[in-house]
Design a protein around this motif. Structure first.
Motif, PDB file in Angstrom:
ATOM      1  N   ALA A 141      63.819 -51.772  14.616  1.00 47.35           N
ATOM      2  CA  ALA A 141      64.715 -50.925  15.400  1.00 47.35           C
ATOM      3  C   ALA A 141      66.047 -50.728  14.684  1.00 47.35           C
ATOM      4  CB  ALA A 141      64.938 -51.543  16.774  1.00 47.35           C
ATOM      5  N   LEU A 142      66.552 -51.777  14.064  1.00 47.29           N
ATOM      6  CA  LEU A 142      67.802 -51.673  13.322  1.00 47.29           C
ATOM      7  C   LEU A 142      67.653 -50.735  12.126  1.00 47.29           C
ATOM      8  CD1 LEU A 142      68.909 -55.423  13.377  1.00 47.29           C
ATOM      9  CD2 LEU A 142      69.932 -53.551  14.685  1.00 47.29           C
ATOM     10  N   LEU A 143      66.538 -50.848  11.437  1.00 47.05           N
ATOM     11  CA  LEU A 143      66.287 -49.980  10.284  1.00 47.05           C
ATOM     12  C   LEU A 143      66.123 -48.526  10.697  1.00 47.05           C
ATOM     13  CD1 LEU A 143      63.816 -52.233   8.251  1.00 47.05           C
ATOM     14  CD2 LEU A 143      66.113 -51.543   7.543  1.00 47.05           C
ATOM     15  N   ALA A 144      65.496 -48.311  11.857  1.00 42.01           N
ATOM     16  CA  ALA A 144      65.294 -46.950  12.332  1.00 42.01           C
ATOM     17  C   ALA A 144      66.616 -46.274  12.678  1.00 42.01           C
ATOM     18  CB  ALA A 144      64.369 -46.957  13.547  1.00 42.01           C
ATOM     19  N   ARG A 145      67.555 -47.055  13.226  1.00 43.85           N
ATOM     20  CA  ARG A 145      68.845 -46.472  13.615  1.00 43.85           C
ATOM     21  C   ARG A 145      69.814 -46.415  12.449  1.00 43.85           C
ATOM     22  NH1 ARG A 145      71.704 -43.532  14.087  1.00 43.85           N
ATOM     23  NH2 ARG A 145      73.279 -42.990  15.665  1.00 43.85           N
ATOM     24  N   SER A 175      85.866 -45.769  13.268  1.00 43.92           N
ATOM     25  CA  SER A 175      85.667 -44.402  12.748  1.00 43.92           C
ATOM     26  C   SER A 175      84.864 -44.405  11.450  1.00 43.92           C
ATOM     27  CB  SER A 175      87.027 -43.710  12.534  1.00 43.92           C
ATOM     28  OG  SER A 175      87.740 -43.618  13.754  1.00 43.92           O
ATOM     29  N   VAL A 176      83.810 -45.214  11.450  1.00 44.70           N
ATOM     30  CA  VAL A 176      82.918 -45.315  10.291  1.00 44.70           C
ATOM     31  C   VAL A 176      81.590 -44.646  10.633  1.00 44.70           C
ATOM     32  CG1 VAL A 176      81.545 -46.955   8.928  1.00 44.70           C
ATOM     33  CG2 VAL A 176      83.964 -47.401   9.348  1.00 44.70           C
ATOM     34  N   ALA A 177      81.037 -43.881   9.681  1.00 45.78           N
ATOM     35  CA  ALA A 177      79.740 -43.246   9.886  1.00 45.78           C
ATOM     36  C   ALA A 177      78.638 -44.306   9.805  1.00 45.78           C
ATOM     37  CB  ALA A 177      79.509 -42.171   8.841  1.00 45.78           C
ATOM     38  N   ILE A 178      77.691 -44.247  10.711  1.00 42.70           N
ATOM     39  CA  ILE A 178      76.647 -45.272  10.740  1.00 42.70           C
ATOM     40  C   ILE A 178      75.795 -45.231   9.464  1.00 42.70           C
ATOM     41  CG2 ILE A 178      74.803 -43.962  11.879  1.00 42.70           C
ATOM     42  CD1 ILE A 178      74.556 -46.573  13.714  1.00 42.70           C
ATOM     43  N   LEU A 179      75.722 -44.083   8.802  1.00 40.40           N
ATOM     44  CA  LEU A 179      74.956 -43.995   7.563  1.00 40.40           C
ATOM     45  C   LEU A 179      75.664 -44.693   6.402  1.00 40.40           C
ATOM     46  CD1 LEU A 179      73.543 -40.344   7.693  1.00 40.40           C
ATOM     47  CD2 LEU A 179      72.364 -42.489   8.190  1.00 40.40           C
ATOM     48  N   ASP A 180      76.939 -45.040   6.589  1.00 39.78           N
ATOM     49  CA  ASP A 180      77.665 -45.801   5.569  1.00 39.78           C
ATOM     50  C   ASP A 180      77.493 -47.306   5.734  1.00 39.78           C
ATOM     51  OD1 ASP A 180      78.623 -43.566   4.244  1.00 39.78           O
ATOM     52  OD2 ASP A 180      80.455 -43.459   5.461  1.00 39.78           O
ATOM     53  N   VAL A 181      76.751 -47.721   6.774  1.00 36.27           N
ATOM     54  CA  VAL A 181      76.421 -49.134   6.942  1.00 36.27           C
ATOM     55  C   VAL A 181      75.256 -49.458   6.014  1.00 36.27           C
ATOM     56  CG1 VAL A 181      75.565 -50.889   8.530  1.00 36.27           C
ATOM     57  CG2 VAL A 181      77.243 -49.210   9.312  1.00 36.27           C
ATOM     58  N   LYS A 182      75.501 -50.299   5.023  1.00 33.86           N
ATOM     59  CA  LYS A 182      74.498 -50.590   4.002  1.00 33.86           C
ATOM     60  C   LYS A 182      73.756 -51.897   4.248  1.00 33.86           C
ATOM     61  CE  LYS A 182      75.836 -46.908   1.883  1.00 33.86           C
ATOM     62  NZ  LYS A 182      75.024 -45.679   1.986  1.00 33.86           N
ATOM     63  N   GLY A 183      74.222 -52.684   5.210  1.00 36.17           N
ATOM     64  CA  GLY A 183      73.539 -53.942   5.497  1.00 36.17           C
ATOM     65  C   GLY A 183      73.836 -54.416   6.909  1.00 36.17           C
ATOM     66  N   ILE A 184      72.811 -54.985   7.539  1.00 33.50           N
ATOM     67  CA  ILE A 184      72.975 -55.591   8.855  1.00 33.50           C
ATOM     68  C   ILE A 184      72.370 -56.991   8.793  1.00 33.50           C
ATOM     69  CG2 ILE A 184      72.436 -55.482  11.318  1.00 33.50           C
ATOM     70  CD1 ILE A 184      72.070 -52.477  11.011  1.00 33.50           C
ATOM     71  N   GLY A 185      73.172 -57.971   9.127  1.00 32.51           N
ATOM     72  CA  GLY A 185      72.675 -59.342   9.184  1.00 32.51           C
ATOM     73  C   GLY A 185      72.635 -59.803  10.626  1.00 32.51           C
ATOM     74  N   ALA A 186      71.604 -60.554  10.970  1.00 32.31           N
ATOM     75  CA  ALA A 186      71.464 -61.078  12.325  1.00 32.31           C
ATOM     76  C   ALA A 186      71.350 -62.589  12.262  1.00 32.31           C
ATOM     77  CB  ALA A 186      70.246 -60.477  13.016  1.00 32.31           C
ATOM     78  N   ALA A 187      72.325 -63.285  12.851  1.00 31.29           N
ATOM     79  CA  ALA A 187      72.288 -64.744  12.955  1.00 31.29           C
ATOM     80  C   ALA A 187      71.603 -65.099  14.261  1.00 31.29           C
ATOM     81  CB  ALA A 187      73.700 -65.307  12.922  1.00 31.29           C
ATOM     82  N   ILE A 188      70.508 -65.868  14.182  1.00 29.23           N
ATOM     83  CA  ILE A 188      69.721 -66.171  15.380  1.00 29.23           C
ATOM     84  C   ILE A 188      69.558 -67.682  15.548  1.00 29.23           C
ATOM     85  CG2 ILE A 188      68.480 -63.979  15.218  1.00 29.23           C
ATOM     86  CD1 ILE A 188      66.053 -65.522  14.149  1.00 29.23           C
ATOM     87  N   PRO A 189      69.438 -68.160  16.801  1.00 30.31           N
ATOM     88  CA  PRO A 189      69.332 -69.603  17.047  1.00 30.31           C
ATOM     89  C   PRO A 189      67.914 -70.129  16.881  1.00 30.31           C
ATOM     90  CG  PRO A 189      69.392 -68.433  19.131  1.00 30.31           C
ATOM     91  CD  PRO A 189      69.552 -67.383  18.056  1.00 30.31           C
ATOM     92  N   ASP A 217      61.580 -55.547  23.410  1.00 34.08           N
ATOM     93  CA  ASP A 217      61.070 -54.206  23.706  1.00 34.08           C
ATOM     94  C   ASP A 217      62.142 -53.170  23.381  1.00 34.08           C
ATOM     95  OD1 ASP A 217      62.927 -54.366  25.793  1.00 34.08           O
ATOM     96  OD2 ASP A 217      61.399 -54.876  27.288  1.00 34.08           O
ATOM     97  N   ALA A 218      61.782 -51.895  23.577  1.00 30.03           N
ATOM     98  CA  ALA A 218      62.670 -50.804  23.201  1.00 30.03           C
ATOM     99  C   ALA A 218      64.011 -50.875  23.931  1.00 30.03           C
ATOM    100  CB  ALA A 218      61.988 -49.460  23.472  1.00 30.03           C
ATOM    101  N   ALA A 219      63.986 -51.277  25.212  1.00 33.79           N
ATOM    102  CA  ALA A 219      65.231 -51.344  25.973  1.00 33.79           C
ATOM    103  C   ALA A 219      66.176 -52.396  25.389  1.00 33.79           C
ATOM    104  CB  ALA A 219      64.928 -51.658  27.439  1.00 33.79           C
ATOM    105  N   GLY A 220      65.630 -53.546  25.034  1.00 37.42           N
ATOM    106  CA  GLY A 220      66.451 -54.589  24.443  1.00 37.42           C
ATOM    107  C   GLY A 220      67.006 -54.184  23.093  1.00 37.42           C
ATOM    108  N   TYR A 221      66.158 -53.589  22.254  1.00 37.69           N
ATOM    109  CA  TYR A 221      66.620 -53.155  20.938  1.00 37.69           C
ATOM    110  C   TYR A 221      67.701 -52.085  21.073  1.00 37.69           C
ATOM    111  CZ  TYR A 221      62.017 -55.144  19.790  1.00 37.69           C
ATOM    112  OH  TYR A 221      60.904 -55.950  19.695  1.00 37.69           O
ATOM    113  N   ALA A 222      67.530 -51.170  22.049  1.00 38.62           N
ATOM    114  CA  ALA A 222      68.497 -50.086  22.235  1.00 38.62           C
ATOM    115  C   ALA A 222      69.862 -50.633  22.644  1.00 38.62           C
ATOM    116  CB  ALA A 222      67.982 -49.101  23.281  1.00 38.62           C
ATOM    117  N   ALA A 223      69.880 -51.738  23.388  1.00 41.23           N
ATOM    118  CA  ALA A 223      71.158 -52.339  23.774  1.00 41.23           C
ATOM    119  C   ALA A 223      71.928 -52.789  22.539  1.00 41.23           C
ATOM    120  CB  ALA A 223      70.918 -53.519  24.710  1.00 41.23           C
ATOM    121  N   VAL A 224      71.212 -53.307  21.552  1.00 39.61           N
ATOM    122  CA  VAL A 224      71.866 -53.771  20.324  1.00 39.61           C
ATOM    123  C   VAL A 224      72.263 -52.602  19.436  1.00 39.61           C
ATOM    124  CG1 VAL A 224      71.581 -55.137  18.225  1.00 39.61           C
ATOM    125  CG2 VAL A 224      70.693 -55.995  20.397  1.00 39.61           C
ATOM    126  N   THR A 225      71.354 -51.667  19.216  1.00 43.62           N
ATOM    127  CA  THR A 225      71.691 -50.527  18.356  1.00 43.62           C
ATOM    128  C   THR A 225      72.797 -49.684  18.988  1.00 43.62           C
ATOM    129  OG1 THR A 225      69.872 -49.221  19.304  1.00 43.62           O
ATOM    130  CG2 THR A 225      69.417 -50.447  17.269  1.00 43.62           C
TER     131      THR A 225
END
Length: 318
Positions: free
Chosen positions: A100-104, A61-75, A42-50
């Motif tokens: 949620a990751l794409l939105a942020r 000191s990196v701008a979040i818009l300069d993040v070009k990729g996010i990988g998530a390793a899941i079990p 849910d939104a609360a869980g996603y917000a904790a990660v973002t």
């Protein structure tokens, strides 16, 4: 105009925490952070990660818009199409988290990968397997997992079962049941849990009491007992080496990798078993495969964040 830099975030989603790392394109780790794992449904869980990602990039000191990729390793098994169908021990809505990751992080590509496969890619990018194009990563922990890398890419498989080394059937006559419901799987003999089980069985057969153990997967105490001359402990280690050596020999005949890399907590005791494992592997392997090196992973608990970032970098086409 100053040169624009691209950064990549690796998330290692575990049962208790989400570990995070911020990386350059060259695999330099700039910052680490972690947050307790919430129900990612849910939104609360996603917000904790973002929110954790915002703190992570802030540390460097990196701008979040300069993040070009996010990988998530899941079990979870992650099929080639990314459509996760099976989850265990975690509450996770993969599409919801990805959105949620794409939105942020609007400029980022998001990629989800199985945690063992991600760890393999981490070792390829910046660890023991660096410079190889093909290798097999084997995690020896509470269970046995793995990742198969061919020509620089991890093999996920149609249903996400690529690299499920621990569930190779090694003993069809076994009466005990594996955690997956099968019998005689590699995990029952070569995992930390398997080593402890074998040790207890060896003690019972000899009519001796086992050393004090802190839990069902306390293989560290078994290795300590072996150091002190406990014959039942050495027998359990021999069982582990025999089954694992035979499994690696079978894999070598199918994959013929440049190397095998061992990770997970049990690999920390490799000084106790590596010579025995190599001897058993060579005794089972095809003659042309006997010199395939068996090495120990170097990234430790950071392999997941390295690998998650690397699969994101690959997905972004870098």
């Amino acid at each position: 105009m100053p040169e624009t830099k691209n950064y990549y975030v690796g998330l290692d989603v575990g049962g208790t925490s989400v570990k995070m790392g911020l990386f350059t394109e060259d695999g330099e780790l700039l910052a680490k952070h972690s947050v307790p794992t919430p129900p990612l449904i849910d939104a609360a869980g996603y917000a904790a990660v973002t929110g954790g990602i915002e703190q992570l990039v802030g540390k460097a000191s990196v701008a979040i818009l300069d993040v070009k990729g996010i990988g998530a390793a899941i079990p979870c098994p992650v099929p080639a199409d990314g459509n996760v169908k099976l989850q265990a021990n975690i509450q996770l809505d993969v599409p919801g988290l990805s959105e949620a990751l794409l939105a942020r992080c609007r400029n980022a590509t998001v990629k989800v990968e199985n945690d063992a496969n991600a760890a393999a890619m981490g070792e390829l990018w910046a660890g023991s397997a660096r410079g190889n194009r093909s290798f097999v990563f084997v995690t020896l922990g509470t269970g046995v997992g793995g990742g198969v890398v061919i020509d620089g890419s991890v093999v996920s498989g149609v249903v996400g079962a690529g690299g499920e080394i621990g569930h190779m059937s090694m003993n069809p006559d076994e009466t005990r049941v594996c955690g997956c419901g099968g019998r005689g799987h590699l995990e029952q003999y070569a995992s930390a849990t398997g080593i402890v089980t074998s040790y207890k069985m060896e003690c019972a057969a000899r009519g001796v009491e086992p050393v004090e153990l802190t839990g069902t997967s306390d293989s560290r105490s078994v290795f300590e007992a072996a150091k002190n001359g406990d014959e039942a402990a050495w027998a359990a280690i021999d069982t582990m080496c025999d089954y694992l050596g035979r499994a690696l020999a079978l894999i070598s005949s199918v994959v013929d990798p440049e190397a095998f890399v061992l990770g997970g907590g049990t690999s920390n005791s490799s000084d106790m078993f590596m010579d025995r494992l190599v001897e058993r592997y060579k005794s089972y392997a095809l003659a042309v495969c006997t010199e395939t090196p068996i090495e120990v992973a170097s990234l430790g608990n950071d392999a997941g964040i390295f690998g998650a970032a690397y699969v994101a970098l690959q997905a972004a086409g870098k």
